[in-house]
Design a protein around this motif. Structure first.
Motif, PDB file in Angstrom:
ATOM      1  N   MET A  29      -1.944   3.540  -6.692  1.00 34.74           N
ATOM      2  CA  MET A  29      -1.381   4.805  -6.223  1.00 34.74           C
ATOM      3  C   MET A  29      -0.194   5.253  -7.083  1.00 34.74           C
ATOM      4  O   MET A  29       0.072   6.447  -7.219  1.00 34.74           O
ATOM      5  N   ASP A  30       0.523   4.292  -7.677  1.00 37.68           N
ATOM      6  CA  ASP A  30       1.672   4.619  -8.521  1.00 37.68           C
ATOM      7  C   ASP A  30       1.297   4.838  -9.983  1.00 37.68           C
ATOM      8  O   ASP A  30       2.159   5.172 -10.804  1.00 37.68           O
TER       9      ASP A  30
ATOM     10  N   LYS B  64       0.832  -1.204   0.000  1.00 37.73           N
ATOM     11  CA  LYS B  64       0.000   0.000   0.000  1.00 37.73           C
ATOM     12  C   LYS B  64       0.862   1.247   0.000  1.00 37.73           C
ATOM     13  O   LYS B  64       1.967   1.257   0.540  1.00 37.73           O
ATOM     14  N   LYS B  65       0.328   2.300  -0.610  1.00 35.26           N
ATOM     15  CA  LYS B  65       0.959   3.609  -0.576  1.00 35.26           C
ATOM     16  C   LYS B  65      -0.112   4.657  -0.299  1.00 35.26           C
ATOM     17  O   LYS B  65      -1.304   4.402  -0.474  1.00 35.26           O
ATOM     18  N   SER B  66       0.333   5.847   0.127  1.00 31.42           N
ATOM     19  CA  SER B  66      -0.597   6.919   0.494  1.00 31.42           C
ATOM     20  C   SER B  66      -0.180   8.240  -0.120  1.00 31.42           C
ATOM     21  O   SER B  66       1.001   8.470  -0.427  1.00 31.42           O
TER      22      SER B  66
ATOM     23  N   LEU C  34      -0.405  14.342  -8.297  1.00 30.87           N
ATOM     24  CA  LEU C  34      -1.059  14.407  -6.991  1.00 30.87           C
ATOM     25  C   LEU C  34      -0.273  15.357  -6.093  1.00 30.87           C
ATOM     26  O   LEU C  34       0.948  15.449  -6.204  1.00 30.87           O
ATOM     27  N   GLY C  35      -0.968  16.019  -5.199  1.00 27.01           N
ATOM     28  CA  GLY C  35      -0.272  16.884  -4.251  1.00 27.01           C
ATOM     29  C   GLY C  35      -1.079  18.107  -3.903  1.00 27.01           C
ATOM     30  O   GLY C  35      -2.291  18.160  -4.107  1.00 27.01           O
TER      31      GLY C  35
ATOM     32  N   TYR D 141      -7.635   7.624 -13.595  1.00 26.89           N
ATOM     33  CA  TYR D 141      -6.343   7.529 -14.288  1.00 26.89           C
ATOM     34  C   TYR D 141      -5.919   6.074 -14.453  1.00 26.89           C
ATOM     35  O   TYR D 141      -5.484   5.657 -15.538  1.00 26.89           O
ATOM     36  N   ALA D 142      -6.062   5.293 -13.380  1.00 31.01           N
ATOM     37  CA  ALA D 142      -5.579   3.913 -13.400  1.00 31.01           C
ATOM     38  C   ALA D 142      -6.404   3.016 -14.311  1.00 31.01           C
ATOM     39  O   ALA D 142      -5.863   2.092 -14.933  1.00 31.01           O
ATOM     40  N   THR D 143      -7.716   3.266 -14.403  1.00 32.53           N
ATOM     41  CA  THR D 143      -8.584   2.401 -15.200  1.00 32.53           C
ATOM     42  C   THR D 143      -8.789   2.891 -16.623  1.00 32.53           C
ATOM     43  O   THR D 143      -9.200   2.110 -17.492  1.00 32.53           O
TER      44      THR D 143
END
Length: 446
Positions: A308-309, A122-124, A316-317, A143-145
């Motif tokens: 997340m990657d 996992k990442k956050s 992101l930010g 974005y991922a899908t």
């Protein structure tokens, strides 16, 4: 259980009528400089708070059954939070993690990877508010899908930004006059045991939602399915067993990102770290805020590392996202939850309060339902003998409690639910006294 110590006497004491003269003076100052669209539930101004009480500028101490809408789970001014924040402020208050990073952000992400459901990598990413977290979770899923559609459920509340208003179900006061809203948002029915057809199971309610999503949108077009495992503003609705698991399984089978919005229900509030833990469900993404940092503004999206990657660097930010002082507060709050056994305390609060609430329900025909988990409990108020919502009585009961020095909150799509969110460090004595005042309000108002 020994609760967090505080210098403020842990008792309800009214030295003046509410609001007192100093609160009235502040209200007069406020009226000329604060926007009218910003409202307050109680017309009292706070001087100090801690444990299970809030003290106003006139010296009145009120029992806190709201926790600033589930934020001060560890109590106001919790010692570990204060210590961590004080040390951090002395070191530095800001550099912007996107410019020159710092350990505190990394440490919070490590705790989130440890505590959120599932044993996968996992990442956050850290943000400022629940709405920001939800908005970014949707960005990540899209974005991922490579898909655009997002499915939310009836009675949902996800925030006040343009996208999260589109996800939110309730028009007034959250959406009225603020459109047009973000597109490609679709809504399906949820599981609402008190109002669903008698005998409907969680699996049947899930199939109802899935069928609508497939027919109205198409599973191959859906980037994300988002829902609160226990709905907050919608009325503290606990879905029937099996509902969440069936939705999560359908999402997995169709390449849909399942987002659990744990902004209100997370961080020990329900007696588990997260509300989905009660059902053994592992979301792809989890959004958190409120109780994460003991009262300081912090939020997060935590999820599968590959999701997340997926977003490009810089995608992101935010300037203040993961502010070092807020991160320090989160580490102090999480340490308090772990060291002081607040998950167990939430379960104790449920046991103590539910006995009292069931007794109240037995003699109060207007109470249609008692529900919730841990320190996240609700009373749904109806016209006696029916399931017709009674928002007027709900508001009157809340107002009377406020006048007697007990902070309670209302919610619900129909405005007919009293929600109880005490700090998990509240004593049984204060909790029961607050519930006694609530019972007296029902008795006085019929």
């Amino acid at each position: 259980m020994t609760v967090t110590s505080t210098e403020i006497p842990q008792r309800r004491e009214l030295k003046t009528a509410l609001p007192g003269p100093k609160s009235q003076e502040l209200a007069a100052r406020r009226s000329s400089v604060v926007a009218g669209g910003v409202s307050s539930t109680l017309p009292v101004y706070v001087a100090r708070a801690g444990g299970g009480v809030v003290e106003d500028v006139d010296g009145n101490t009120l029992i806190d059954l709201g926790s600033g809408i589930a934020v001060t789970t560890v109590g106001n001014s919790a010692p570990r939070v204060v210590d961590q924040v004080t040390d951090q402020v002395a070191d530095f208050t800001h550099t912007c993690f996107m410019i020159s990073p710092y350990e505190e952000y990394v440490a919070v992400a490590e705790k989130l990877a440890e505590l959120t459901p599932g044993d996968h990598a996992k990442k956050s990413a850290l943000f400022n508010s629940g709405a920001e977290a939800v908005e970014n979770a949707v960005k990540i899923a899209r974005y991922a899908t490579g898909r655009q559609a997002v499915v939310a459920v009836d009675h949902a509340y996800h925030g006040r930004t343009n996208l999260t208003m589109a996800l939110t179900a309730k028009a007034m006061p959250y959406k009225k006059g603020f459109g047009p809203f973000a597109s490609d948002i679709y809504r399906v029915p949820t599981s609402y045991p008190f109002r669903d057809p008698e005998g409907m199971t969680g699996e049947q309610a899930a199939q109802r939602a899935i069928t609508m999503a497939e027919k109205a949108v198409g599973a191959d077009q859906i980037a994300a399915f988002i829902m609160e495992p226990i709905q907050g503003e919608g009325g503290f609705i606990v879905p029937a067993p099996g509902f969440l698991a069936a939705i999560a399984d359908w999402c997995k089978a169709n390449g849909i990102v399942f987002i659990a919005d744990e902004v209100q229900s997370g961080f020990a509030r329900t007696g588990e770290w997260f509300a989905v833990d009660h059902e053994g469900v592992v979301p792809d993404l989890v959004t958190t805020a409120k109780g994460i940092a003991g009262g300081l503004p912090l939020a997060a999206v935590t999820g599968r590392a590959e999701l997340m990657d997926a977003v490009h660097p810089g995608g992101l930010g935010g300037t203040y996202g993961g502010n070092p002082v807020a991160c320090a507060a989160a580490l102090g709050a999480i340490d308090t939850m772990e060291q002081d056994g607040l998950l167990g305390r939430a379960a104790e609060i449920e046991r103590v309060a539910t006995v009292k609430l069931r007794e109240l329900q037995a003699k109060t025909p207007a109470i249609g339902d008692i529900r919730g988990r841990g320190g996240m409990l609700a009373i749904e108020i109806v016209k006696p003998g029916t399931k017709e919502p009674d928002a007027e009585l709900t508001a009157a009961v809340a107002k009377r409690c406020h006048e007697q020095g007990v902070i309670i909150l209302t919610c619900g799509t129909f405005g007919n639910v009293i929600r109880l969110l005490p700090p998990l460090v509240i004593s049984d004595e204060l909790l029961l006294e607050g519930l006694d005042v609530l019972g007296e309000a029902f008795a006085a108002l019929g």
